[in-house]
Write a protein that holds these residues in place. Sequence first.
Motif, PDB file in Angstrom:
ATOM      1  N   UNK A 260       0.854  -1.181   0.000  1.00 59.45           N
ATOM      2  CA  UNK A 260       0.000   0.000   0.000  1.00 59.45           C
ATOM      3  C   UNK A 260       0.892   1.235   0.000  1.00 59.45           C
ATOM      4  N   UNK A 261       0.616   2.139  -0.912  1.00 55.66           N
ATOM      5  CA  UNK A 261       1.407   3.364  -1.029  1.00 55.66           C
ATOM      6  C   UNK A 261       0.492   4.574  -0.866  1.00 55.66           C
ATOM      7  N   UNK A 262       1.047   5.641  -0.302  1.00 59.81           N
ATOM      8  CA  UNK A 262       0.289   6.874  -0.150  1.00 59.81           C
ATOM      9  C   UNK A 262       1.048   8.026  -0.806  1.00 59.81           C
ATOM     10  N   UNK A 263       0.288   8.979  -1.317  1.00 60.51           N
ATOM     11  CA  UNK A 263       0.846  10.233  -1.832  1.00 60.51           C
ATOM     12  C   UNK A 263       0.457  11.333  -0.850  1.00 60.51           C
ATOM     13  N   UNK A 264       1.407  12.180  -0.519  1.00 63.89           N
ATOM     14  CA  UNK A 264       1.160  13.264   0.423  1.00 63.89           C
ATOM     15  C   UNK A 264       1.467  14.610  -0.222  1.00 63.89           C
ATOM     16  N   UNK A 265       0.793  15.640   0.273  1.00 59.76           N
ATOM     17  CA  UNK A 265       1.113  16.982  -0.199  1.00 59.76           C
ATOM     18  C   UNK A 265       2.259  17.555   0.628  1.00 59.76           C
ATOM     19  N   UNK A 266       2.580  18.813   0.420  1.00 57.06           N
ATOM     20  CA  UNK A 266       3.719  19.419   1.107  1.00 57.06           C
ATOM     21  C   UNK A 266       3.497  19.534   2.610  1.00 57.06           C
ATOM     22  N   UNK A 267       2.229  19.494   3.019  1.00 50.04           N
ATOM     23  CA  UNK A 267       1.920  19.574   4.454  1.00 50.04           C
ATOM     24  C   UNK A 267       1.895  18.204   5.116  1.00 50.04           C
ATOM     25  N   UNK A 268       2.094  17.167   4.339  1.00 53.52           N
ATOM     26  CA  UNK A 268       2.068  15.819   4.889  1.00 53.52           C
ATOM     27  C   UNK A 268       0.686  15.194   4.921  1.00 53.52           C
ATOM     28  N   UNK A 269      -0.309  15.870   4.337  1.00 58.98           N
ATOM     29  CA  UNK A 269      -1.658  15.310   4.285  1.00 58.98           C
ATOM     30  C   UNK A 269      -1.763  14.306   3.137  1.00 58.98           C
ATOM     31  N   UNK A 270      -2.497  13.229   3.364  1.00 59.30           N
ATOM     32  CA  UNK A 270      -2.692  12.225   2.328  1.00 59.30           C
ATOM     33  C   UNK A 270      -3.613  12.780   1.244  1.00 59.30           C
ATOM     34  N   UNK A 271      -3.186  12.644  -0.003  1.00 61.21           N
ATOM     35  CA  UNK A 271      -4.002  13.107  -1.125  1.00 61.21           C
ATOM     36  C   UNK A 271      -4.293  11.981  -2.121  1.00 61.21           C
TER      37      UNK A 271
END
Length: 282
Positions: free
Chosen positions: A200-211
Amino acid sequence: MELNEVKLTEQMAKVFSIAEQECKQRESRCLMPEHLFLGCLDGGSYPIKEAIQKSGLDIDSLKNSCNHFHENLSLVICEPIKTPFCQSTKLVIDQAISYMRNYNQIFLNAGHVLKALIKSGHTDRVLTPEQQNTFLSLATVSRDMYLDLSGYCPQKQLYKNIRMVRNEDVERLNLFIKEEFGARWTETIKQAVERHLPSIYIAEDQSGDIIGFAAFDTHQPGYFGPMGVTKYKRARSIGESLLHVCLEGMLRKGYKEIIIHQAGPIEFYEKACNAKVIPLNE
């Protein structure tokens, strides 16, 4: 009409182009549902072509039998389509956009339009009930797709902030999935983590929130999915990058061929990795 606020897939743009050509050839004052239907048949995806073949539909006979019905011909102009719409076509497109949004998608595709045409009764004159059911079951739903990894070459990762999920991410990942897509995938992800599957992989924005997120081997070995990106970050290569990160992971794991499970945006996977829709058995 909100068509000017909607993104079109390449195939959907082709459908409109063909529909406009049909309209012009028939010297119609406006683009009617029958033109849109012919556009879907000529310019649609593999599932539509499969439905044509399995339903026994004769396209040439269909074109010859199409007649103009001139009721309710007040005209509507809607960019980016140059040809005026009749009111019936406007209602079909509005319903197709509604289906798109109900599926939490941002690209209008031929499946949405075809479903709207059938459900609104505009194909009753040219398709039998059995043929309509064939189109609905083959060409307007998610389908499994096949991808041969033997010739796959790792792609340049367009979005960099992607990593494998960690235990401390699980709660907020499930919250992200529930808020964006409902609860249909939360149990799948939870069970995968409990089985200690590093897939399972996650993408995060610059704030560390999952997008966004993507996974494989959650349904069964060799299956890609589920995958999802927050609605407000789509069309920015995040989904494509998540897909290729997973494909590279599956390649490293030794898979030579894989299944993309219940692909909704079929055209996305056709374009992103040359995946093929798996034909349904008779």
